[in-house]
Design an enzyme around this catalytic site. Structure first.
Site, PDB file in Angstrom:
ATOM      1  N   CYS A  89       0.826  -1.208   0.000  1.00  0.00           N
ATOM      2  CA  CYS A  89       0.000   0.000   0.000  1.00  0.00           C
ATOM      3  C   CYS A  89       0.866   1.267   0.000  1.00  0.00           C
ATOM      4  O   CYS A  89       1.526   1.543  -0.999  1.00  0.00           O
ATOM      5  CB  CYS A  89      -1.005  -0.038   1.137  1.00  0.00           C
ATOM      6  SG  CYS A  89      -2.409   1.038   0.790  1.00  0.00           S
ATOM      7  N   HIS A 180      -3.482  -4.608   1.578  1.00  0.00           N
ATOM      8  CA  HIS A 180      -2.905  -4.972   2.884  1.00  0.00           C
ATOM      9  C   HIS A 180      -2.965  -6.487   3.088  1.00  0.00           C
ATOM     10  O   HIS A 180      -3.958  -6.989   3.625  1.00  0.00           O
ATOM     11  CB  HIS A 180      -3.700  -4.292   4.011  1.00  0.00           C
ATOM     12  CG  HIS A 180      -3.416  -2.830   4.157  1.00  0.00           C
ATOM     13  ND1 HIS A 180      -2.609  -2.316   5.152  1.00  0.00           N
ATOM     14  CD2 HIS A 180      -3.830  -1.785   3.431  1.00  0.00           C
ATOM     15  CE1 HIS A 180      -2.546  -0.999   5.030  1.00  0.00           C
ATOM     16  NE2 HIS A 180      -3.285  -0.654   3.997  1.00  0.00           N
ATOM     17  N   GLU A 182      -1.524  -8.224   5.242  1.00  0.00           N
ATOM     18  CA  GLU A 182      -1.375  -8.567   6.665  1.00  0.00           C
ATOM     19  C   GLU A 182      -2.703  -8.479   7.424  1.00  0.00           C
ATOM     20  O   GLU A 182      -2.778  -8.833   8.582  1.00  0.00           O
ATOM     21  CB  GLU A 182      -0.320  -7.650   7.312  1.00  0.00           C
ATOM     22  CG  GLU A 182      -0.770  -6.230   7.656  1.00  0.00           C
ATOM     23  CD  GLU A 182      -0.973  -5.308   6.460  1.00  0.00           C
ATOM     24  OE1 GLU A 182      -0.832  -5.761   5.296  1.00  0.00           O
ATOM     25  OE2 GLU A 182      -1.298  -4.126   6.681  1.00  0.00           O
TER      26      GLU A 182
HETATM   27  N1  GLN Z   1      -3.233   6.532   0.615  1.00  0.00           N
HETATM   28  C1  GLN Z   1      -2.127   6.192   1.423  1.00  0.00           C
HETATM   29  C2  GLN Z   1      -0.853   6.855   0.922  1.00  0.00           C
HETATM   30  O1  GLN Z   1      -0.567   6.965  -0.176  1.00  0.00           O
HETATM   31  C3  GLN Z   1      -1.918   4.704   1.481  1.00  0.00           C
HETATM   32  C4  GLN Z   1      -2.999   4.051   2.272  1.00  0.00           C
HETATM   33  C5  GLN Z   1      -2.569   2.773   2.919  1.00  0.00           C
HETATM   34  O2  GLN Z   1      -1.386   2.468   3.055  1.00  0.00           O
HETATM   35  N2  GLN Z   1      -3.551   2.054   3.366  1.00  0.00           N
HETATM   36  O3  GLN Z   1      -0.051   7.222   1.655  1.00  0.00           O
END
Ligand code: GLN
Length: 197
Positions: A89, A180, A182
């Site tokens: 992410c 995610h 995890e």
């Molecule tokens: N939108 C977030 C970012 O770019 C990422 C969101 C997440 O890690 N769940 O920093």
């Protein structure tokens, strides 16, 4: 004797301990056989690791903290040594080469272009299942204000898609996904990363 063999097989995998879903990754790693999970905040800790997870969170905050903790160049060196890095992410945003949001200083570990909050503009959070080549079928995936990959370099292998958007990719020792892994009880993706390390 048995004990020594077991210790020799132990892989140390770090989770970057700056901001975001740190304890969740540590807890999945702790349940994988022959893995020692380590929360990493200092460059010296990288020396003992086989792999490093850069967790989800806020990529702007994590990128600032990477600089503040003098980890920017050491992480790049770690990747150059062929050690495993898994960006999930926000971690994917950080591992990428370019993004539409230039307030994030990217590590440029993998040749991908990232649309930060790509899914966020359509729908903030959702859960789905993915069929991922080389990993498995029907793997649950949780997306939270997730980015997606808009372009991959010729050496980068796209591994999974949602609505035609690429959400997971790999180049050798560098793995990234926009969700995610995890946050579900299915540990196949994290085990795949551990095997890469
Ligand atoms: N939108 C977030 C970012 O770019 C990422 C969101 C997440 O890690 N769940 O920093």
């Amino acid at each position: 004797m048995t004990q020594l063999t077991k210790l020799a097989a132990l892989k140390k995998i770090g989770v970057l301990n700056l901001q975001g879903a740190i304890s969740e990754h540590l807890s999945v790693l702790q349940h994988i056989e022959n893995v020692q999970a380590i929360a990493v905040k200092k460059a010296e800790q990288l020396d003992e690791l086989a792999g490093l997870i850069i967790p989800g969170g806020e990529s702007t905050a994590i990128s600032r903290l990477i600089r503040q903790n003098h980890l920017f160049d050491p992480i790049i060196q770690f990747a150059k040594q062929g050690k495993g890095i898994f960006g999930t992410c926000a971690g994917l945003v950080l591992c990428g080469k370019t993004t539409t949001h230039n307030e994030v200083e990217q590590l440029k570990l993998i040749d991908i272009e990232v649309e930060r909050n790509g899914f966020g503009r359509q729908i903030a959070s959702f859960e789905t299942v993915l069929d991922i080549e080389t990993i498995g079928q029907q793997i649950p995936a949780v997306f939270i204000r997730a980015p997606y990959i808009t372009k991959v370099g010729s050496q980068v292998k796209p591994l999974a898609f949602v609505n035609h958007h690429c959400v997971m990719a790999q180049k050798d020792n560098i793995l990234v996904c926009s969700f995610h892994p995890e946050l579900t009880s299915d540990d196949r993706i994290i085990k795949y990363f551990v095997q890469l390390c």
